[in-house]
Enzyme design. Structure first.
Site, mmCIF file in Angstrom:
data_model
loop_
_atom_site.group_PDB
_atom_site.id
_atom_site.type_symbol
_atom_site.label_atom_id
_atom_site.label_comp_id
_atom_site.label_asym_id
_atom_site.label_seq_id
_atom_site.Cartn_x
_atom_site.Cartn_y
_atom_site.Cartn_z
ATOM 1 C CB VAL A 126 -8.614 0.148 -3.061
ATOM 2 C CG1 VAL A 126 -9.132 0.206 -1.628
ATOM 3 C CG2 VAL A 126 -8.025 -1.229 -3.353
ATOM 4 C CE1 TYR A 144 -3.003 3.091 0.558
ATOM 5 C CE2 TYR A 144 -3.450 2.327 2.798
ATOM 6 C CZ TYR A 144 -3.665 3.235 1.774
ATOM 7 O OH TYR A 144 -4.549 4.278 1.967
ATOM 8 C CE LYS A 196 -5.878 2.043 -1.526
ATOM 9 N NZ LYS A 196 -6.308 2.376 -0.166
#
Length: 296
Positions: free
Chosen positions: A207, A136, A164
């Protein structure tokens, strides 16, 4: 497990009580609403989920309950990142034990690790569990950007399955998209304004925080992009900006929570202090935005 489609990083509903305790009834309503609207994953304990103000025991209880509520209808992604490798491993093992489908691990924040430290941190976490790990990257919140070189090295680790990216930086997305050409590594877009751009590069999903409120817009955008409906996708991508425009009225994620509440999705409640609730004037602006989407 393919990481794809619109994955909602859900806000964590809280009661308006002294403890600002977790509201599980509202959590169930939100999850059922999102799955009915067609999201492909439920992501808990991310930035929109206020992981940074939720205690470890609460995180474990929340994850256990959410995994039960979702009941295998879609994958459950759980944020387990912390500043220390030790804490991240402890939480990651626990979430795997509870039945999480994949873990999202943010870069350690406050400190600025070297590239070697980042490689060793993420590798140690990945080796402690057997479920997929998603890196992330959100440098504006952590002060640390994952370079393409580091991500390339980490992509070699068996269960590090994707990244992500919430940096909003096109150079990052281009570099990560090159790595995502591999069969076993996916790129997920974490900046809602870059979904169309990311998909054009080969991203497999997003996301998308805004899908907490304007779920249909995001699900339709994903569908239009997959079907090559360029004009429709452009329109939908632009539509997201109306919600994004009001988010700056308050500290993340209070406006998103209030919008979901005013839209009647569930009694989402406040963000945890020190974040304050929206003012009456802010509520009026949020309602105007919701009217644009025909949500009130």
């Amino acid at each position: 497990m393919k990481l794809e489609g619109i994955i909602t990083p859900i806000v964590t509903p809280f009661h308006r009580d002294e403890e600002q305790s977790i509201n599980y009834e509202a959590t169930k309503q939100l999850i059922d609403h999102l799955i009915a609207k067609g999201v492909k994953g439920i992501f808990i304990l991310g930035s929109n989920g206020e992981f940074h103000v939720i205690e470890e025991a609460e995180k474990i209880e929340f994850a256990e309950k959410v995994i039960g509520m979702v009941d295998h209808r879609v994958p459950v992604y759980v944020g387990t990142g912390a500043c220390s490798t030790k804490e991240t491993i402890r939480l990651s093992k626990k979430m795997e034990e509870l039945g999480a489908d994949a873990l999202s691990v943010i870069t350690p924040y406050f400190l600025t690790p070297t590239e070697e430290e980042l490689v060793q941190h993420f590798t140690a976490v990945a080796e402690s569990v057997s479920i997929p790990i998603i890196l992330y990257n959100i440098p504006k919140a952590t002060g640390c950007n994952l370079s393409a070189e580091v991500v390339g090295r980490l992509a070699e680790v068996e269960n590090i399955r994707g990244i992500k990216d919430s940096s909003g930086k096109e150079e990052n997305l281009k570099a990560y998209a090159e790595l995502a050409k591999r069969d076993d590594f996916d790129l997920l877009i974490g900046s809602d304004s870059k979904i169309s751009y990311g998909y054009a590069l080969g991203a497999s999903g997003a996301v998308a925080g805004t899908s907490n409120v304007i779920t249909e817009v995001l699900v339709e955008l994903d569908r239009a992009l997959r079907n090559g409906e360029t004009e429709k996708a452009e329109e939908l991508q632009k539509d997201i900006d109306v919600l994004r425009g009001v988010l700056k009225l308050g500290t993340v994620p209070v406006v998103m929570k209030r919008a979901a509440e005013l839209a009647g999705i569930a009694e989402i409640g406040p963000a945890r202090k020190p974040v304050l609730e929206c003012s009456a004037q802010d509520d009026e602006k949020i309602k105007e935005m919701l009217q644009y989407y025909h949500l009130i």
